[in-house]
Scaffold this motif. Sequence first.
Motif, PDB file in Angstrom:
ATOM      1  N   SER A   1      -2.725  13.840 -53.530  1.00  0.00           N
ATOM      2  CA  SER A   1      -3.439  13.085 -51.978  1.00  0.00           C
ATOM      3  C   SER A   1      -1.777  12.879 -51.359  1.00  0.00           C
TER       4      SER A   1
ATOM      5  N   PRO B   1      -1.136  10.562 -48.743  1.00  0.00           N
ATOM      6  CA  PRO B   1      -2.318   9.245 -47.842  1.00  0.00           C
ATOM      7  C   PRO B   1      -1.286   8.925 -46.510  1.00  0.00           C
TER       8      PRO B   1
ATOM      9  N   SER C   1      -5.688  10.275 -44.203  1.00  0.00           N
ATOM     10  CA  SER C   1      -5.079  10.927 -45.971  1.00  0.00           C
ATOM     11  C   SER C   1      -5.142  12.755 -45.475  1.00  0.00           C
TER      12      SER C   1
ATOM     13  N   LEU D   1       2.286   8.330 -55.676  1.00  0.00           N
ATOM     14  CA  LEU D   1       1.254   8.913 -56.496  1.00  0.00           C
ATOM     15  C   LEU D   1       1.409  10.209 -56.676  1.00  0.00           C
TER      16      LEU D   1
END
Length: 493
Positions: free
Chosen positions: A205, A207, A244, A284
């Motif tokens: 992903s 963010p 996101s 992340l």
Amino acid sequence: MTTSENKPRNVAIVGAGPVGALTAVYLANRGWNVHLYETRPDMRLPENKAKIQNRSINLALSTRGLTALKGTGLALDELIMKSGLPMRGRMLHIGQEGHLVSQDYGVHGECINSVDRAKLNEDLITAAEELNNVKVSFNLTLKRADLDKGTLEFQNKETKETVKAHADLIVGCDGAYSSVRNSLMRYVRLDFGQEYIPHGYCELSIPPKVGTDGKPEFAMDPEHLHIWPRHKFMMIALPNPDKSFTVTLFMPFANFEMIHNESDLLNFFEQYFADAITLMGKDLLIKEYFKNPKGSLVMVRANPYHYKDRCIILGDAAHSMVPFYGQGMNCGFEDVRILDTLLSEFDVKSHKEGESDTSLALALEAYTDRRAKDLKAICELALYNYTEMRHGVTSPVYLMRKKVESWLHLLVPSKVIPLYTMVSFSNRPYSEAYARHHAQGFWLTVAGGIVGLGTATALAVAGWKQRRGLADAAGLLKAAFLTAMQSAQKLVQ
Ligand code: FAD
């Protein structure tokens, strides 16, 4: 006598995924009694959410899906689109540094829509459950079905108890690994094929970033489906309402297996997706890459899709395809709409208990007959589109053809329609779109050749004249190019 009385039909739908839930709404609208059975727990309950999030988080909803949602008469298209994000084109991230190139999907600003898969599924289950002739049961896994007797045997996942049911019609909407399809195979000479492509996928992903006012903002343009085409593999990103992006990395399992640790991962991303590292953040990226499963991509084809007036399979149960045209669910929704049209066409109404129903048997047979070529076509197109997305979109020949196709579509819209427009922004049968694309291909190549030749000739003449100071080279070039376009237009008219 009860046996000869007209009664509402009892239908068991196995699988409350998007297609099963929509089927429940359509069949309940006909006054039939519908029981929807789902192996998972009720995902609308907060305690179950974390347990079941194992499929892609968002997906692209386009015209076919929206038409089927609208066809319920319950404004489900509007309900789903309340949180849908329109994407008007592809944003290509070219090269290591991620140079951005936008390609519109349609010449008239047509959009596909990024929607939250779980929310869509939940909304459809709720819409079905709100109808008083629909019952939904969770935690029940179909184990076997006797299609002639109309009996089903489920196992309760929590208590392990066997639950038995009876239905006049069994509808298999239980996905690519369908148990209903397994039962169907014992009753009809079902041609069946299952193929895994060598590529898998992993979800990551991007963010939201913090905006100047301190509020979350999209880190990239949200009106595009972002693609990092890297020829043998690719990464894509779709926007979410919370600002996101859900990112999906598609690549051969062999490549996934070469990434053993954090440094392998960061080296790989620095080589191919450097701009994405900044957007995702290293921590992340590492966390999600190693935590999230590497999903496989399976193609399933089956034929026929029905057995007498007793059973039919819809959605992924009948035709799982690779996700590269964003059509799997859209096509499954279209299955439901087309089945409903045929039920009306064959005037299938109430049912005399204990008797077979010729009109329903004919409607289901017509469904198999009419749908087979379309499902074959979209499965092939979906596979073909993978090459286009990861490689074709960067090729000058492809881009030239796309430009010529778009111009001609604007000039002679009844003669030339881009394939993407036919598949994603129309309800034209897939097989017709496929055939038309091939027929157009010849003329587009000729038209492209004329434009190319015209432009080359103009360039040569312009160069020659400029050397002699005879005329404005740019003007001449433009005139010659327009003449070439007009010739191409005449050719396809
Ligand atoms: P499923 O969604 O698989 O639902 C089947 C249901 O049946 C599930 O709820 C399952 O739990 C239940 N079930 C299974 N077995 C049993 C059993 N024995 N008893 C009871 N219940 C059972 N499509 C698009 O249109 N656009 C996209 O952008 C798109 N992107 C995708 C991206 C990825 C990475 C993938 C993998 C797919 C994508 N698809 C997309 C395809 C789409 O997800 C599927 O086509 C769609 O989910 C099919 O819906 P379905 O209801 O037929 O099957």
